[in-house]
Every structure is written in structure tokens, then in C-alpha cells.
Scaffold this motif. Structure first.
Motif, PDB file in Angstrom:
ATOM      1  N   PHE A  50      -1.079   8.649   8.446  1.00 37.15           N
ATOM      2  CA  PHE A  50      -1.056   7.472   9.310  1.00 37.15           C
ATOM      3  C   PHE A  50      -1.687   8.200  10.876  1.00 37.15           C
ATOM      4  O   PHE A  50      -1.456   8.919  11.158  1.00 37.15           O
ATOM      5  CB  PHE A  50       1.026   7.371   9.925  1.00 37.15           C
ATOM      6  CG  PHE A  50       1.049   6.308  11.344  1.00 37.15           C
ATOM      7  CD1 PHE A  50       0.150   5.062  10.860  1.00 37.15           C
ATOM      8  CD2 PHE A  50       1.405   6.678  12.521  1.00 37.15           C
ATOM      9  CE1 PHE A  50       1.146   4.287  11.950  1.00 37.15           C
ATOM     10  CE2 PHE A  50       1.760   6.043  13.704  1.00 37.15           C
ATOM     11  CZ  PHE A  50       1.648   4.716  13.063  1.00 37.15           C
TER      12      PHE A  50
ATOM     13  N   THR B 298       5.904   0.752   0.338  1.00 32.83           N
ATOM     14  CA  THR B 298       7.201  -0.515   1.430  1.00 32.83           C
ATOM     15  C   THR B 298       6.947  -1.269   1.002  1.00 32.83           C
ATOM     16  O   THR B 298       6.209  -2.228   0.735  1.00 32.83           O
ATOM     17  CB  THR B 298       6.796  -0.249   2.912  1.00 32.83           C
ATOM     18  OG1 THR B 298       7.037   1.419   3.428  1.00 32.83           O
ATOM     19  CG2 THR B 298       8.358  -1.094   3.576  1.00 32.83           C
TER      20      THR B 298
ATOM     21  N   THR C 223       0.675   4.683   1.716  1.00 35.91           N
ATOM     22  CA  THR C 223      -0.456   5.739   2.983  1.00 35.91           C
ATOM     23  C   THR C 223       0.117   6.558   2.984  1.00 35.91           C
ATOM     24  O   THR C 223       0.751   7.848   2.557  1.00 35.91           O
ATOM     25  CB  THR C 223       0.895   4.995   4.537  1.00 35.91           C
ATOM     26  OG1 THR C 223       1.541   3.580   4.575  1.00 35.91           O
ATOM     27  CG2 THR C 223       0.377   5.811   5.751  1.00 35.91           C
TER      28      THR C 223
ATOM     29  N   GLU D  18       8.358   0.207   8.924  1.00 32.57           N
ATOM     30  CA  GLU D  18       8.180   0.974   7.821  1.00 32.57           C
ATOM     31  C   GLU D  18       8.372   1.641   7.327  1.00 32.57           C
ATOM     32  O   GLU D  18       8.266   3.028   6.118  1.00 32.57           O
ATOM     33  CB  GLU D  18       6.634   0.498   7.691  1.00 32.57           C
ATOM     34  CG  GLU D  18       6.176  -1.203   7.192  1.00 32.57           C
ATOM     35  CD  GLU D  18       5.075  -1.965   6.619  1.00 32.57           C
ATOM     36  OE1 GLU D  18       4.299  -1.136   7.643  1.00 32.57           O
ATOM     37  OE2 GLU D  18       4.855  -2.378   5.974  1.00 32.57           O
TER      38      GLU D  18
ATOM     39  N   HIS E 268       5.159   6.859  -1.069  1.00 30.89           N
ATOM     40  CA  HIS E 268       5.966   5.466  -1.661  1.00 30.89           C
ATOM     41  C   HIS E 268       4.859   4.852  -1.370  1.00 30.89           C
ATOM     42  O   HIS E 268       4.411   3.903  -0.391  1.00 30.89           O
ATOM     43  CB  HIS E 268       7.026   5.130  -0.288  1.00 30.89           C
ATOM     44  CG  HIS E 268       7.038   5.297   0.770  1.00 30.89           C
ATOM     45  ND1 HIS E 268       6.428   6.131   1.553  1.00 30.89           N
ATOM     46  CD2 HIS E 268       7.025   4.004   1.308  1.00 30.89           C
ATOM     47  CE1 HIS E 268       7.373   5.856   2.577  1.00 30.89           C
ATOM     48  NE2 HIS E 268       6.875   4.708   3.114  1.00 30.89           N
TER      49      HIS E 268
ATOM     50  N   HIS F  25       0.910  -1.343   0.050  1.00 30.29           N
ATOM     51  CA  HIS F  25       0.122  -0.080   0.565  1.00 30.29           C
ATOM     52  C   HIS F  25       0.735   1.191   0.361  1.00 30.29           C
ATOM     53  O   HIS F  25       2.068   0.618   0.387  1.00 30.29           O
ATOM     54  CB  HIS F  25      -1.314   0.009   1.332  1.00 30.29           C
ATOM     55  CG  HIS F  25       0.278   0.448   2.197  1.00 30.29           C
ATOM     56  ND1 HIS F  25      -0.055  -1.438   3.167  1.00 30.29           N
ATOM     57  CD2 HIS F  25       0.644   1.306   3.011  1.00 30.29           C
ATOM     58  CE1 HIS F  25       1.363  -0.642   4.308  1.00 30.29           C
ATOM     59  NE2 HIS F  25       1.354   0.509   4.031  1.00 30.29           N
TER      60      HIS F  25
HETATM   61  P1  2AM Z   1       4.841   3.213   5.074  1.00 29.98           P
HETATM   62  O1  2AM Z   1       4.101   4.123   4.915  1.00 29.98           O
HETATM   63  O2  2AM Z   1       6.186   3.365   5.027  1.00 29.98           O
HETATM   64  O3  2AM Z   1       5.056   1.598   4.734  1.00 29.98           O
HETATM   65  C1  2AM Z   1       0.966   1.165   9.404  1.00 29.98           C
HETATM   66  O4  2AM Z   1       2.706   1.129  10.149  1.00 29.98           O
HETATM   67  C2  2AM Z   1       1.709   2.091   8.126  1.00 29.98           C
HETATM   68  O5  2AM Z   1       1.710   3.453   8.340  1.00 29.98           O
HETATM   69  C3  2AM Z   1       3.248   1.522   7.876  1.00 29.98           C
HETATM   70  O6  2AM Z   1       2.922   1.276   6.393  1.00 29.98           O
HETATM   71  C4  2AM Z   1       3.627   2.435   7.848  1.00 29.98           C
HETATM   72  O7  2AM Z   1       4.861   3.216   6.754  1.00 29.98           O
HETATM   73  C5  2AM Z   1       3.301   3.773   8.075  1.00 29.98           C
HETATM   74  N1  2AM Z   1       3.487   4.564   8.960  1.00 29.98           N
HETATM   75  C6  2AM Z   1       4.013   4.130  10.376  1.00 29.98           C
HETATM   76  N2  2AM Z   1       4.245   5.135  10.886  1.00 29.98           N
HETATM   77  C7  2AM Z   1       3.948   6.402  10.960  1.00 29.98           C
HETATM   78  C8  2AM Z   1       4.407   7.994   9.964  1.00 29.98           C
HETATM   79  N3  2AM Z   1       4.985   8.068  11.945  1.00 29.98           N
HETATM   80  N4  2AM Z   1       4.711   8.866   9.738  1.00 29.98           N
HETATM   81  C9  2AM Z   1       4.354   8.753   8.301  1.00 29.98           C
HETATM   82  N5  2AM Z   1       3.655   7.063   8.061  1.00 29.98           N
HETATM   83  C10 2AM Z   1       3.952   5.842   8.748  1.00 29.98           C
END
Ligand code: 2AM
Length: 223
Positions: free
Chosen positions: A74, A157, A71, A166, A155, A69
Motif C-alpha cells: 500500500f 478482500t 495487495t 478494506e 489475502h 486483488h
Molecule cells: P486490502 O488489501 O485488505 O483489500 C486500497 O485501499 C487497497 O490497499 C485495499 O485493497 C486495501 O486493503 C489496501 N490497504 C489500504 N490501506 C492499507 C494499509 N494501511 N496497509 C496495507 N494495505 C492497505
């Protein structure tokens, strides 16, 4: 009694459809398989292994995430700043369960993460929260990140090395983009998929000749 707040998810994002996920995983794994056989990569192998001469199998080195996915926000079940505001945006509510085609324009590999850079369209950028690019960015990197166009952090991951979270993928991507902007590119290698560039400290950037597109659904993950 206090009224129960509506629950917020872990995060919102574009989720790749299962068949797309398989296609992207295969294509990107093929790239990893080729990367660790390149002489240019082997020259910098110690940045991955801590030792020169030692070999690395990048396919084993990176652990795959459960569902691919990109994101957007978050939320951390409401604990993250701006989570509620984002969930309540009209554009977010209207976009839930809708289909979007993401365009992957580059791949990055660092000792910590393996990721796909996503180039967001104008429509997709409406779902990209303001200030998301610089969230959690080290103060030293902030000025460079602020100079990048909105959505630069977008992006997917594709994998993280042992013990790495992640969230690191987006930070690694921003670091690479900042270095590129400063003209700090090192060795370049032409590959079938595109041009591979080395950016010091084990950072590699593959600019794809042809973008890889992926069909997704915009939704949230509660797990
Ligand atoms: P990602 O988007 O880089 O893969 C659940 O943990 C998802 O939220 C993951 O896909 C993760 O990274 C993203 N994520 C986790 N913590 C975050 C943060 N502090 N800021 C932005 N994205 C985050």
C-alpha cells in the motif's frame, strides 16, 4: 525549480483476471449462502447483528470490492512508509505486468470482513515487502504476528461490512491465525469445501480441502 518526483500508485498487487474474478466471486458467495444457514453460525448470530434471534443475509451484509486483488504494498501515492523504496526494487520493476497464479487456501468471515487467505510461493514472497505483515497491527497482537511466517497477511478482500475499510481484512486474518496458533479453536463443522472453525467474537475460518487457484497479473492501481 524542484524536479517533479515520479508518481507513486495507491498500491501494488496481484489483480485477478476478469473471468477468474467471476469464478471466485461465485464460489465464495455460495459459501456465504451456506454459512448463514448453519446452526453453529446461528448460535453466534448476535455477534453480527447485535441481537440474538435476528437473521442475517451475509450476501447483503458484505459489500463487494470493485476489483479483486491481493495487495503487496500500500503506497498511498507515496505517503506510506517505504513506498518509494518498494517501487524501485528491481524485483518489482521486473515483475510488472507478469502473470502469477495465486493459491487461496482458506476463507475468513468476521463481523467486519470477508476474505480469502492467499498462500504465497517463494517467488511471490519476493514481492512481499519486508515488515508488511505487522504494519498497523495493534501492539498487543505484535508478538504473535512476529511469530507467524512471512506473508501470513496475504489475502484477497471479498467484502467489508458497512463502514469498514478494506485494510481490516488482513488484520482480521492475522488475529485468526494468532488465535489458531494458541490453540483457541472452538466449534468445528465439516463442510463440502473444507473444515469450518469458530474462533470467538464472530470469527470464522474455513480451511479449504482443495486450494482455489486464480490467475492474476502483478501491477499497480492508481485510482
Ligand atoms: P486490502 O488489501 O485488505 O483489500 C486500497 O485501499 C487497497 O490497499 C485495499 O485493497 C486495501 O486493503 C489496501 N490497504 C489500504 N490501506 C492499507 C494499509 N494501511 N496497509 C496495507 N494495505 C492497505
Amino acid at each position: 525549480t524542484k524536479q517533479k518526483e515520479p508518481e507513486l500508485p495507491l498500491f501494488f498487487g496481484w489483480f485477478l483476471l476478469p473471468e477468474e474474478e467471476e469464478r471466485i466471486k461465485c464460489a465464495t458467495m455460495d459459501f456465504l449462502k451456506t454459512l448463514d444457514t448453519l446452526e453453529a453460525f446461528k448460535e453466534h448470530i448476535s455477534e453480527f447483528t447485535g441481537e440474538a434471534e435476528k437473521e442475517v443475509d451475509l450476501e447483503q451484509y458484505f459489500q463487494n470490492p470493485l476489483q479483486l486483488h491481493c495487495t503487496t504494498k500500500f503506497c498511498d501515492y507515496g505517503k506510506a512508509e517505504g513506498a518509494k523504496e518498494y517501487a524501485e526494487l528491481q524485483v518489482v520493476k521486473e515483475s510488472l505486468a507478469k502473470s502469477y497464479e495465486l493459491s487461496v487456501t482458506a476463507l475468513i468471515v468476521t463481523p467486519r470482513t470477508f476474505g480469502a487467505r492467499v498462500a504465497l510461493t517463494e517467488t511471490q514472497l519476493k514481492l512481499w515487502p519486508e515488515g508488511a505483515d505487522k504494519e498497523g497491527v495493534a501492539p498487543a497482537l505484535l508478538p504473535s504476528v512476529e511469530a507467524l511466517p512471512a506473508g501470513s497477511r496475504a489475502h484477497v478482500t471479498l467484502g467489508c461490512s458497512a463502514g469498514v475499510e478494506e485494510v481490516q481484512t488482513g488484520l482480521d486474518l492475522l488475529e485468526i491465525l494468532a488465535l489458531q496458533k494458541e490453540g483457541k479453536e472452538g466449534t468445528q463443522v465439516e463442510m463440502d469445501l473444507g473444515t469450518l472453525t469458530y474462533l470467538s467474537e464472530g470469527r470464522w475460518f474455513l480451511a479449504l480441502r482443495e486450494p482455489i487457484t486464480a490467475d492474476t497479473t502483478f501491477t499497480f492501481a492508481a485510482l
